[in-house]
Design a protein around this motif. Structure first.
Motif, mmCIF file in Angstrom:
data_model
loop_
_atom_site.group_PDB
_atom_site.id
_atom_site.type_symbol
_atom_site.label_atom_id
_atom_site.label_comp_id
_atom_site.label_asym_id
_atom_site.label_seq_id
_atom_site.Cartn_x
_atom_site.Cartn_y
_atom_site.Cartn_z
ATOM 1 N N TYR A 79 -5.716 15.800 -3.494
ATOM 2 C CA TYR A 79 -4.989 15.202 -2.380
ATOM 3 C C TYR A 79 -4.416 13.680 -2.920
ATOM 4 N N SER A 80 -3.371 13.338 -2.923
ATOM 5 C CA SER A 80 -2.714 11.861 -3.443
ATOM 6 C C SER A 80 -2.040 11.427 -2.160
ATOM 7 N N ASP A 81 -1.430 12.299 -1.299
ATOM 8 C CA ASP A 81 -0.459 11.863 -0.192
ATOM 9 C C ASP A 81 -1.226 11.540 0.794
ATOM 10 N N PHE A 82 -1.268 10.391 1.434
ATOM 11 C CA PHE A 82 -1.913 9.764 2.521
ATOM 12 C C PHE A 82 -2.086 10.536 3.692
ATOM 13 N N ARG A 83 -0.757 11.236 3.940
ATOM 14 C CA ARG A 83 -0.567 12.101 5.172
ATOM 15 C C ARG A 83 -1.635 13.277 5.250
ATOM 16 N N ASP A 84 -1.616 13.644 3.951
ATOM 17 C CA ASP A 84 -2.587 14.948 3.628
ATOM 18 C C ASP A 84 -4.021 14.423 3.950
ATOM 19 N N THR B 95 2.839 -3.797 3.707
ATOM 20 C CA THR B 95 4.084 -3.229 3.342
ATOM 21 C C THR B 95 3.905 -1.876 2.665
ATOM 22 N N ALA B 96 5.048 -1.143 2.327
ATOM 23 C CA ALA B 96 5.046 -0.143 1.743
ATOM 24 C C ALA B 96 4.588 1.356 2.315
ATOM 25 N N GLY B 97 4.588 2.207 1.644
ATOM 26 C CA GLY B 97 4.330 3.704 2.362
ATOM 27 C C GLY B 97 3.406 3.643 3.795
ATOM 28 N N MET B 98 2.026 3.281 3.201
ATOM 29 C CA MET B 98 0.977 3.536 4.177
ATOM 30 C C MET B 98 1.017 1.910 5.007
ATOM 31 N N GLY B 99 1.221 1.102 4.325
ATOM 32 C CA GLY B 99 1.301 -0.678 4.999
ATOM 33 C C GLY B 99 2.158 -0.554 6.059
ATOM 34 N N GLU B 100 3.380 0.233 5.847
ATOM 35 C CA GLU B 100 4.351 0.031 6.974
ATOM 36 C C GLU B 100 4.222 1.335 7.959
ATOM 37 N N ASN B 101 3.744 2.450 7.542
ATOM 38 C CA ASN B 101 3.719 3.745 8.550
ATOM 39 C C ASN B 101 2.303 4.226 8.886
ATOM 40 N N ASP B 102 1.297 3.753 8.271
ATOM 41 C CA ASP B 102 -0.089 4.443 8.529
ATOM 42 C C ASP B 102 -0.922 3.342 9.509
ATOM 43 N N SER B 103 -0.975 3.514 10.769
ATOM 44 C CA SER B 103 -1.600 2.518 11.448
ATOM 45 C C SER B 103 -3.044 2.634 11.230
ATOM 46 N N THR C 209 7.885 -1.443 16.778
ATOM 47 C CA THR C 209 8.850 -0.958 16.019
ATOM 48 C C THR C 209 8.735 -0.652 14.723
ATOM 49 N N ARG C 210 9.129 0.439 13.983
ATOM 50 C CA ARG C 210 8.908 0.702 12.699
ATOM 51 C C ARG C 210 10.315 0.408 12.030
ATOM 52 N N GLY C 211 10.290 0.019 10.885
ATOM 53 C CA GLY C 211 11.382 -0.183 10.027
ATOM 54 C C GLY C 211 12.129 -1.655 10.167
ATOM 55 N N LEU D 291 0.685 -1.239 0.075
ATOM 56 C CA LEU D 291 -0.024 -0.128 -0.130
ATOM 57 C C LEU D 291 0.787 0.924 0.041
ATOM 58 N N GLY D 292 1.250 1.763 -1.324
ATOM 59 C CA GLY D 292 1.871 3.098 -1.459
ATOM 60 C C GLY D 292 1.089 3.804 -2.223
ATOM 61 N N ASN D 293 1.808 4.874 -2.975
ATOM 62 C CA ASN D 293 1.255 5.666 -4.100
ATOM 63 C C ASN D 293 0.715 4.724 -4.978
ATOM 64 N N GLY D 294 1.333 3.607 -5.321
ATOM 65 C CA GLY D 294 0.438 2.557 -6.262
ATOM 66 C C GLY D 294 0.274 1.508 -5.084
HETATM 67 P P1 AMP Z 1 5.309 4.394 -1.343
HETATM 68 O O1 AMP Z 1 4.664 4.576 -2.737
HETATM 69 O O2 AMP Z 1 5.633 3.012 -0.926
HETATM 70 O O3 AMP Z 1 6.553 5.301 -1.356
HETATM 71 O O4 AMP Z 1 4.457 5.363 -0.350
HETATM 72 C C1 AMP Z 1 4.075 6.674 -0.659
HETATM 73 C C2 AMP Z 1 2.675 6.954 0.093
HETATM 74 O O5 AMP Z 1 2.843 6.555 1.608
HETATM 75 C C3 AMP Z 1 2.275 8.250 0.276
HETATM 76 O O6 AMP Z 1 1.063 8.445 -0.029
HETATM 77 C C4 AMP Z 1 2.465 8.723 1.736
HETATM 78 O O7 AMP Z 1 1.601 9.710 2.144
HETATM 79 C C5 AMP Z 1 2.304 7.501 2.395
HETATM 80 N N1 AMP Z 1 3.091 7.501 3.734
HETATM 81 C C6 AMP Z 1 4.252 7.491 4.067
HETATM 82 N N2 AMP Z 1 4.588 7.453 5.355
HETATM 83 C C7 AMP Z 1 3.226 7.670 5.837
HETATM 84 C C8 AMP Z 1 2.642 7.975 7.036
HETATM 85 N N3 AMP Z 1 3.550 7.867 8.367
HETATM 86 N N4 AMP Z 1 1.573 7.943 7.352
HETATM 87 C C9 AMP Z 1 0.712 8.063 6.343
HETATM 88 N N5 AMP Z 1 0.942 7.481 5.194
HETATM 89 C C10 AMP Z 1 2.189 7.649 4.708
#
Ligand code: AMP
Length: 232
Positions: free
Chosen positions: A114-119, A162-170, A196-198, A31-34
């Motif tokens: 907005y495409s960034d999940f933090r936003d 895994t990936a951006g949201m999978g790893e970081n977005d609880s 623990t992250r990472g 789960l990330g941008n893609g």
């Molecule tokens: P990736 O394509 O795997 O690099 O993931 C990018 C996506 O992960 C972006 O939409 C980011 O907003 C999201 N992302 C990264 N870190 C976090 C976080 N701590 N909380 C929410 N989304 C995150």
């Protein structure tokens, strides 16, 4: 497009659990941008949400994901765009529509830009209903695909984020993995927030038939390993 990532995390999951890949059934969620979701049976991918191109699956940062195919002719027949050379309005062509479906759709379109999940998370918390809807749609579609794969596999040993949201977005993990007890997944909401992250990690829950893991992906390592095997 995410094959190297799913391969890496499924192998890493087996290593983390002290098992052989052949001993495990799992669903991996990149789960990330893609975003893509894969059903892995005994180390082999038996289904995955992306199709001919990475456009299929859940809606993504800017990709529409799987939609009613009739939307394509509907838009080609009815939507007009301004021709860059003549300045006149005309029907869009396939390339232009493909560009919209890949770069201007998904949560970006639903949320109003907005495409960034933090936003998305921050704005939804502040009361932005479109961002909240985009997050609802993303969680819904990921859960729908994951649950379908668990059914296809006849239950799984683990689900892996895994990936951006999978790893970081609880909060995204919570949306997808809660209320899944009927499929053997018991999810600890508190443990999900505090781990623990990472590093490869289990979100522990006593009594759950299905383990929930967060495995940081490493596509570069997988490419190097595959290349080494090929060269040898
Ligand atoms: P990736 O394509 O795997 O690099 O993931 C990018 C996506 O992960 C972006 O939409 C980011 O907003 C999201 N992302 C990264 N870190 C976090 C976080 N701590 N909380 C929410 N989304 C995150």
């Amino acid at each position: 497009a995410h094959g190297t990532s799913h391969k890496y995390v499924s192998q890493k999951t087996a290593e983390y659990l002290g098992k052989k890949p052949e001993e495990l059934k799992m669903v991996t969620l990149h789960l990330g941008n893609g975003s893509s979701i894969t059903a892995v049976d005994k180390g082999r991918c038996v289904d995955t949400s992306m199709g001919l191109t990475p456009l299929a699956g859940p809606l993504m940062g800017t990709r529409c994901g799987s939609i009613d195919p009739a939307i394509v002719p509907l838009l080609l027949d009815n939507e007009l765009v301004k021709d860059e050379k003549t300045g006149e309005m005309r029907h869009m062509n396939g390339t232009e529509l493909n560009n919209i479906m890949n770069k201007k759709s998904g949560v970006y379109a639903v949320s109003g830009g907005y495409s960034d999940f933090r936003d998305l998370q921050a704005r939804a918390e502040a009361g932005d209903e479109k961002c909240a809807l985009a997050l609802d749609m993303f969680g819904y579609q990921c859960k729908q695909i994951m649950a379908g794969y668990i059914a296809i596999l006849g239950g799984v040993d683990c689900i892996v984020f895994t990936a951006g949201m999978g790893e970081n977005d609880s909060r995204i993990r919570e949306r997808i993995a809660t209320d899944m007890e009927y499929l053997g997944v018991e999810f600890d909401i508190d443990a999900n927030k505090n781990f623990t992250r990472g590093v490869p990690c289990e979100i522990p829950k006593a009594g759950s038939r299905t383990k929930v893991l967060v495995i940081p992906t490493d596509e570069e390592f997988m490419i190097a390993k595959d290349t080494q095997a090929l060269v040898k």
